[in-house]
Design an enzyme around this catalytic site. Structure first.
Site, PDB file in Angstrom:
ATOM      1  N   ASP A 177       0.864  -1.176   0.000  1.00 51.00           N
ATOM      2  CA  ASP A 177       0.000   0.000   0.000  1.00 51.00           C
ATOM      3  C   ASP A 177       0.904   1.231   0.000  1.00 51.00           C
ATOM      4  O   ASP A 177       2.092   1.154   0.354  1.00 51.00           O
ATOM      5  CB  ASP A 177      -0.957   0.003   1.201  1.00 51.00           C
TER       6      ASP A 177
HETATM    7  C1  BGC Z   1      -4.929   3.394   0.069  1.00 55.99           C
HETATM    8  C2  BGC Z   1      -5.017   2.476  -1.127  1.00 55.99           C
HETATM    9  C3  BGC Z   1      -4.824   3.280  -2.384  1.00 55.99           C
HETATM   10  C4  BGC Z   1      -3.489   3.982  -2.304  1.00 55.99           C
HETATM   11  C5  BGC Z   1      -3.195   4.845  -3.507  1.00 55.99           C
HETATM   12  C6  BGC Z   1      -3.668   4.220   0.067  1.00 55.99           C
HETATM   13  O1  BGC Z   1      -3.699   5.190   1.045  1.00 55.99           O
HETATM   14  O2  BGC Z   1      -5.007   2.643   1.258  1.00 55.99           O
HETATM   15  O3  BGC Z   1      -6.245   1.814  -1.152  1.00 55.99           O
HETATM   16  O4  BGC Z   1      -4.911   2.458  -3.504  1.00 55.99           O
HETATM   17  O5  BGC Z   1      -3.475   4.836  -1.176  1.00 55.99           O
HETATM   18  O6  BGC Z   1      -4.029   5.945  -3.514  1.00 55.99           O
END
Ligand code: BGC
Length: 846
Positions: A240
């Protein structure tokens, strides 16, 4: 290293491609391999131009393909949110949504969609519940598989997320989810397991949290043992964003890609670890192979160019699909005395509520995007011919003051603000870059110009012309230090803030100040801020972060909102009250604090007051998770309308006027009180630890075990017609590892209008060695029926439908004994039961 010739694997058979991948890896230099294991920028991976291999471009997210700016980016199709899609219980529809999203992703030049989100709804307060499907792992897994098959069928990679035990937002980067293995297997891993078996997502995103003591990106149990060994998963694991927590352990556990770029814990750090012998070249090769495989599957071999994403694809076909998905998700919770649909007898409608004229199209955070357009309940309902509409706002529910961008203009008269960027955090004589932005939620996570990084300052300039005279309020929150001036006078000094809030992941609380302003007299607003990190003095923290600010503005109210609503409702043939939450109440980054409708009971008071003066009061609730409804007995009809994307208004109007019959079913139980929910005693944890103490009993499994009365049960949803279920039949009496069974049930539409019904199949294990839930959803089938029509719904059950996880084996087991297949129109509205048995116990791993 391979020479200048371009590499193309896409034409070979799968086996040939795999051999070529191996040969390609052997030719890559160490440096190139390391480069491939972290991002190039916020959304892209590193290209290998000399090999003619392009970057992979990723994009959020579950209900659209947003492109490369977190806020205010290129317009995109906004689909209904995850729970709304789940409420359709329609796998074919989810498949179509997936394939359409692939086209949307391609229009943004992206090959990897960061979706679907399959975390479960453990508590009604989960900030991202709206974005994920359900409290039930089987419903979640089957819908996710359909969505992924649709998406990947068009050549765009899914990134199923967030692996795993990521059911809350509070302290999401540090929280340790402590989950017993059986619950982990039967609930939280289950949707991933189903999707991997049925749809093979090409990528998977590890979560931010720790699972039983170790961060998800470096957890050998979940990533190595379960994912790679037991499930034989060959796709790429992507951390993530900012969720790579180590150099060595994460590579060793098989987390292949650090995102976002540029590298923080890879790059030089990985090279040093390799030189020290802490990781081996084989460890690196394993991950490189998986990244190359993803590049190959998404056609990046021989396609090295990153094209700009300005293309948009606002097609009639997509509009129709979104509207259909919206209609099918809307769930009719209650409908006494035929209050709905509204017929020609209704000449005058009182349309009331804070969400009537606002487009409540999606939740907040990475699932949000700038839609091609919005449809509001007001516009879509008012478009119905022959109806007089009277409107009253009824309540004020903004979590923070409404965005100043609703009213502010740039010096050249455009809506929005001028944003000036300076290199360095001390401003300076002239800005390096000047932009115009439409909104005053200036979240600069991924959108500060690279030219001013890493340390920058910015000014926001705009003008407001107040509509009224009075003590008006400004609200200000900033990620770094910030100040807000009104007519050159310092109104809010937030330079050295200490109290963290919820907006923009790392901003301060909102500081509100009032100032007397006169109607019609323009007011100059100036904000000064930098990306220095706040609060000051966080030991070891980087000195500069991403920066950003949010400016709110509200004029002092001049009317009694509830009285105004009551006055118009008393005089109307029907009152429709649109209540709910919005993207600020429900968002990634934080959880809800209460299950009640905001704010301070105002919406509940509004409903009760209106219901007293209008017998045909219909409540429409827009939220991505359950809310309490203290007025449930006071109104004849309630629709749960979720967040439905750009067609939200039109889909709602279709249902209200009966152009379509509702067919949504709740993917989540609506409890009566927050205190009743299974996670209540363990939410959101303490000292950075949350114990999943309810074990395997979440959602309806918990409420049924306790025989607790709920507001609306899992699987519930009414129609404008009635369905009669005939006797269910089963294709055999014995289920085994090689013999599945089909349960068939005839369903007849007894009413005068067409409709769709989702037949649900739950399994009860009559007698088992370990305790099991009363019953578990194991299959479902949605049938469309014209008036008087009968169709047979067929639902297949197999070994996966009867197994539970026994850690003493360790493995899944189907125990010899008697079972029941229970057919229901909801988890509580049971229409029939058929027995079957397992003759000899058997067990399995995957
Ligand atoms: C989120 C993800 C997301 C990523 C990119 C993170 O903070 O948990 O679900 O895909 O950011 O935006």
């Amino acid at each position: 290293m391979v020479g200048q010739k371009s590499v193309k694997l896409v034409n070979g058979s799968q086996e040939e491609d795999e051999v070529e991948l191996k040969s390609l890896i052997s030719k890559l230099s160490e440096e190139k391999k390391i480069l491939l294991l972290s991002g190039k920028d916020f959304w892209r991976t590193q290209p290998l131009p000399e090999l003619n291999v392009g970057s992979l471009k990723t994009t959020d997210g579950p209900n659209g393909a947003r492109g490369e700016f977190f806020t205010d980016g290129t317009p995109a199709a906004l689909f209904p949110c995850g729970i709304s899609l789940a409420a359709t219980w329609n796998v074919d529809l989810l498949h179509k949504v997936g394939s359409t999203l692939a086209k949307e992703a391609k229009a943004k030049q992206a090959q990897v969609l960061l979706a679907p989100t399959v975390c479960l709804h453990r508590s009604p307060l989960g900030g991202r519940n709206f974005e994920s499907f359900s409290e039930d792992p089987i419903l979640t897994g089957k819908l996710a598989a359909a969505y992924i098959n649709g998406l990947q069928g068009e050549g765009v990679a899914a990134t199923i997320k967030h692996f795993v035990a990521n059911e809350q937002e509070t302290l999401r980067m540090q929280i340790n989810s402590v989950v017993e293995e059986r619950a982990l297997r039967e609930l939280y891993l289950k949707p991933f397991e189903i999707a991997i078996r049925d749809a093979n997502p090409w990528a998977l995103m590890s979560s931010y949290n720790l699972i039983n003591g170790l961060h998800a990106d470096m957890n050998p149990f979940t990533l190595r043992k379960v994912l790679r060994e037991e499930w034989r998963y060959k796709g790429a694991v992507i951390s993530d964003w900012g969720g790579t927590n180590s150099t060595v352990e994460s590579i060793k556990a098989g987390c292949d890609l650090e995102m976002p770029g540029p590298a923080k814990l890879r790059g030089k750090a990985l090279k040093a670890a390799l030189d020290r012998g802490d990781v081996t070249i084989q460890d690196i090769d394993e991950s490189v192979e998986r990244i190359l495989r993803l590049l190959n599957k998404t056609g990046r071999f021989g396609a090295p160019l990153d094209e700009p994403e300005e293309k948009t694809l606002d097609t009639e076909e997509t509009r129709e699909l979104i509207r259909k998905a919206g209609v099918e998700g809307i769930t009719l919770l209650k409908n006494n005395d035929g209050a709905l649909p509204l017929g020609p007898e209704v000449k005058k409608i009182a349309l009331i509520g804070p969400n009537v004229k606002r487009a409540i199209a999606g939740g907040g955070g990475s699932a949000s995007l700038k839609p091609y357009y919005n449809t509001t309940p007001y516009d879509s309902i008012a478009a119905a011919p022959g109806c007089e509409i009277i409107f009253a706002q009824g309540a004020q529910i903004d979590k923070w003051l409404p965005l100043a961008s609703n009213v502010c203009k740039t010096p050249s008269g455009q809506p929005g603000v001028v944003l000036e960027f300076f290199k360095g955090d001390k401003f300076g004589d002239s800005p390096l870059i000047v932009q115009t932005r439409a909104k005053t939620d200036l979240f600069l996570w991924d959108s500060a110009p690279v030219e001013v990084l890493p340390a920058y300052s910015f000014k926001v300039k705009t003008t407001i012309v107040p509509e009224t005279t009075g003590e008006h309020q400004f609200g200000f929150q900033s990620v770094g230090p910030g100040r807000l001036f009104v007519n050159k006078q310092l109104l809010i000094d937030n330079w050295n803030w200490t109290q963290a809030g919820e907006a923009m992941f790392e901003a301060s609380v909102e500081v509100v100040a009032s100032i007397h302003l006169d109607s019609g007299v323009p007011v100059e607003i100036l904000v000064e801020s930098t990306n220095e990190t706040r609060p000051l003095g966080k030991a070891g923290a980087p000195t500069h972060g991403y920066g950003g600010c949010r400016i709110g503005y509200q004029e002092s109210p001049t009317v009694d909102l509830i009285q105004e609503a009551v006055d118009i409702a008393a005089d109307a043939d029907a009152a429709i009250i649109i209540v709910g939450l919005d993207a600020e109440w429900e968002s990634e980054g934080y959880d809800r604090q209460s299950m009640d409708l905001p704010k301070d009971g105002s919406q509940d008071r509004l409903v009760s007051a209106v219901a007293k003066v209008n017998k045909r009061t219909i409540v429409v609730n827009q939220s991505g998770s359950p809310v309490t409804m203290p007025w449930v007995e006071e109104v004849p009809a309630i629709l749960q309308a979720w967040y439905q994307g750009q067609e939200a208004g039109n889909a709602l109007a279709d249902i209200i006027f009966g152009n379509e019959s509702p067919s949504g079913k709740l993917p989540v139980t609506f409890p009566k009180r927050l205190e009743d929910n299974p996670a209540y005693h363990n939410w959101p944890g303490e000292n950075k630890k949350v114990v999943y103490g309810e074990g395997i009993y979440i959602g309806y499994k918990h409420y049924e075990r306790l025989a607790l009365d709920v507001l609306f049960p899992f699987g519930h949803g009414l129609s404008y017609t009635e369905f009669y279920y005939g006797e269910p039949k089963i294709s055999g009496t014995v289920l085994s590892s090689s013999n599945s069974l089909t349960v068939s049930v005839p369903v007849t539409n007894k009413g005068k209008v067409g409709g769709q019904e989702t037949v649900q199949l739950y399994i009860r294990d009559i007698n088992s060695r370990l305790p099991r839930p009363e019953k578990e959803l194991q299959g479902f089938s949605k049938v469309a029926l014209g008036p008087g029509e009968t169709k047979v719904a067929n639902i297949v059950i197999d070994m996966y439908s009867v197994g539970y996880y026994d850690t003493s084996i360790p493995g899944w087991i189907a125990e010899a004994g008697e079972f029941e297949a229970i057919i229901g129109s909801s988890s509580q509205d049971i229409r029939g039961t058929v027995p079957f048995k397992v003759e000899e116990s058997f067990s399995w791993v995957f």
